[in-house]
Design a protein around this motif. Structure first.
Motif, short mmCIF file in Angstrom:
data_model
loop_
_atom_site.label_atom_id
_atom_site.label_comp_id
_atom_site.label_asym_id
_atom_site.label_seq_id
_atom_site.Cartn_x
_atom_site.Cartn_y
_atom_site.Cartn_z
N CYS A 125 -84.59 -52.19 44.92
CA CYS A 125 -83.44 -51.52 45.51
C CYS A 125 -82.63 -50.82 44.42
CB CYS A 125 -82.55 -52.51 46.24
SG CYS A 125 -81.11 -51.68 46.98
N PRO A 126 -82.62 -49.48 44.43
CA PRO A 126 -81.84 -48.75 43.43
C PRO A 126 -80.33 -48.92 43.60
CG PRO A 126 -83.03 -47.21 44.86
CD PRO A 126 -83.44 -48.59 45.25
N LEU A 127 -79.86 -49.22 44.80
CA LEU A 127 -78.43 -49.49 44.98
C LEU A 127 -78.07 -50.76 44.23
CD1 LEU A 127 -79.51 -48.35 48.05
CD2 LEU A 127 -77.05 -48.29 48.28
N LEU A 128 -78.86 -51.81 44.46
CA LEU A 128 -78.63 -53.08 43.80
C LEU A 128 -78.71 -52.94 42.28
CD1 LEU A 128 -78.19 -56.12 43.87
CD2 LEU A 128 -80.64 -56.39 44.32
N LYS A 129 -79.66 -52.15 41.80
CA LYS A 129 -79.78 -51.94 40.35
C LYS A 129 -78.49 -51.34 39.80
CE LYS A 129 -82.41 -49.92 36.58
NZ LYS A 129 -81.24 -49.96 35.75
N ALA A 130 -77.91 -50.38 40.52
CA ALA A 130 -76.65 -49.77 40.06
C ALA A 130 -75.54 -50.82 39.99
CB ALA A 130 -76.25 -48.62 40.98
N TRP A 131 -75.46 -51.68 41.00
CA TRP A 131 -74.41 -52.71 41.01
C TRP A 131 -74.64 -53.72 39.89
CZ3 TRP A 131 -75.78 -53.04 46.80
CH2 TRP A 131 -75.22 -51.95 47.47
N GLN A 132 -75.91 -54.06 39.65
CA GLN A 132 -76.22 -54.96 38.54
C GLN A 132 -75.85 -54.30 37.20
OE1 GLN A 132 -80.37 -55.54 39.88
NE2 GLN A 132 -79.97 -57.74 39.62
N ASP A 133 -76.16 -53.02 37.06
CA ASP A 133 -75.85 -52.30 35.83
C ASP A 133 -74.34 -52.24 35.57
OD1 ASP A 133 -78.56 -51.91 35.41
OD2 ASP A 133 -78.53 -49.77 35.94
N LEU A 134 -73.55 -52.28 36.64
CA LEU A 134 -72.09 -52.30 36.51
C LEU A 134 -71.57 -53.69 36.15
CD1 LEU A 134 -71.19 -50.04 39.56
CD2 LEU A 134 -70.74 -49.50 37.14
N GLY A 135 -72.46 -54.68 36.18
CA GLY A 135 -72.07 -56.04 35.82
C GLY A 135 -71.49 -56.84 36.97
N PHE A 136 -71.68 -56.40 38.20
CA PHE A 136 -71.15 -57.13 39.34
C PHE A 136 -71.87 -58.47 39.49
CE2 PHE A 136 -70.06 -52.94 41.75
CZ PHE A 136 -69.02 -52.71 40.89
N ASP A 137 -71.13 -59.49 39.88
CA ASP A 137 -71.74 -60.81 40.08
C ASP A 137 -72.60 -60.79 41.34
OD1 ASP A 137 -70.10 -61.41 42.42
OD2 ASP A 137 -68.49 -62.00 41.07
N ASP A 138 -73.42 -61.83 41.49
CA ASP A 138 -74.37 -61.89 42.59
C ASP A 138 -73.68 -61.83 43.95
OD1 ASP A 138 -76.30 -62.05 40.63
OD2 ASP A 138 -77.03 -64.05 41.19
N ALA A 139 -72.54 -62.50 44.10
CA ALA A 139 -71.83 -62.51 45.38
C ALA A 139 -71.35 -61.11 45.75
CB ALA A 139 -70.66 -63.50 45.35
N THR A 140 -70.85 -60.37 44.78
CA THR A 140 -70.40 -58.99 45.04
C THR A 140 -71.60 -58.12 45.40
OG1 THR A 140 -68.51 -59.25 43.55
CG2 THR A 140 -69.21 -56.99 44.05
N CYS A 141 -72.71 -58.29 44.69
CA CYS A 141 -73.93 -57.53 45.01
C CYS A 141 -74.39 -57.83 46.44
CB CYS A 141 -75.04 -57.84 44.02
SG CYS A 141 -74.77 -57.15 42.36
N GLU A 142 -74.35 -59.10 46.82
CA GLU A 142 -74.78 -59.47 48.19
C GLU A 142 -73.86 -58.85 49.23
OE1 GLU A 142 -75.63 -63.45 50.88
OE2 GLU A 142 -75.40 -63.68 48.72
N LYS A 143 -72.56 -58.84 48.98
CA LYS A 143 -71.58 -58.24 49.90
C LYS A 143 -71.83 -56.73 50.02
CE LYS A 143 -67.94 -59.30 51.56
NZ LYS A 143 -67.58 -59.64 52.96
N LEU A 144 -72.01 -56.06 48.88
CA LEU A 144 -72.24 -54.62 48.89
C LEU A 144 -73.56 -54.28 49.57
CD1 LEU A 144 -70.91 -53.75 45.34
CD2 LEU A 144 -69.89 -53.05 47.52
N CYS A 145 -74.56 -55.11 49.39
CA CYS A 145 -75.85 -54.91 50.07
C CYS A 145 -75.65 -54.92 51.58
CB CYS A 145 -76.83 -56.00 49.64
SG CYS A 145 -78.34 -56.08 50.63
#
Length: 168
Positions: free
Chosen positions: A108-128
């Motif tokens: 998932c390129p969206l998730l990769k962008a959020w990970q690259d921004l340093g977002f924690d797993d819970a924030t990534c799950e919410k944004l997903c």
């Protein structure tokens, strides 16, 4: 622990598409996290979800207009999931019939962008989940049901997505 692996590398079109999708995800992610920092996470989530859902409905209407048989889920899948989209998200078709398509996304390129921004797993799950409102909107515009199973953002190995006819 999120493992958002990439196996398709060095394809210029896929790289461009992943970059564009990641840029869009960066906007959404930063909008949400800035609102959260200001104590307005619930309000921001509501507006972002509404906008993404409407975007999905607009995209779904365009897909529907391009399908020779818009009631055929295979026609929908082939119109929506172009070869470049399939490579970008590393999609595997588990089922593809006129009534249903079951997909597994391996990246998932969206998730990769959020990970690259340093977002924690819970924030990534919410944004997903927020981002999936676009796919929910596409399904609605097509007159199909939508199901989201496992997601990479929840720590699963793939995202499981289904579009299918409503039996009602």
């Amino acid at each position: 622990m999120i493992n958002n692996k990439i196996s398709i590398k060095g394809d210029p079109v896929v790289d461009i598409q992943r970059g564009a999708i990641g840029h869009r995800a960066t906007w959404t992610g930063l909008t949400y996290t800035k609102a959260r920092e200001a104590g307005k996470a619930e309000e921001a989530e509501k507006f972002i979800r509404e906008a993404i859902s409407e975007t999905g409905e607009v995209q779904g209407a365009a897909i529907k207009s391009q399908c020779k048989d818009p009631q055929n889920v295979t026609c929908f899948a082939e119109t929506f999931l172009t070869p470049n989209v399939v490579k970008t998200f590393e999609i595997e078709f588990k089922t593809k019939t006129e009534d249903r398509v079951d997909l597994e996304f391996h990246h998932c390129p969206l998730l990769k962008a959020w990970q690259d921004l340093g977002f924690d797993d819970a924030t990534c799950e919410k944004l997903c989940d927020i981002a999936m409102d676009g796919d929910r909107g596409i399904a609605k515009a097509m007159g199909f049901e939508f199901h989201l199973g496992d997601t990479i953002a929840k720590g699963c190995s793939t995202c499981q997505v289904s579009f299918f006819k409503n039996d009602k």
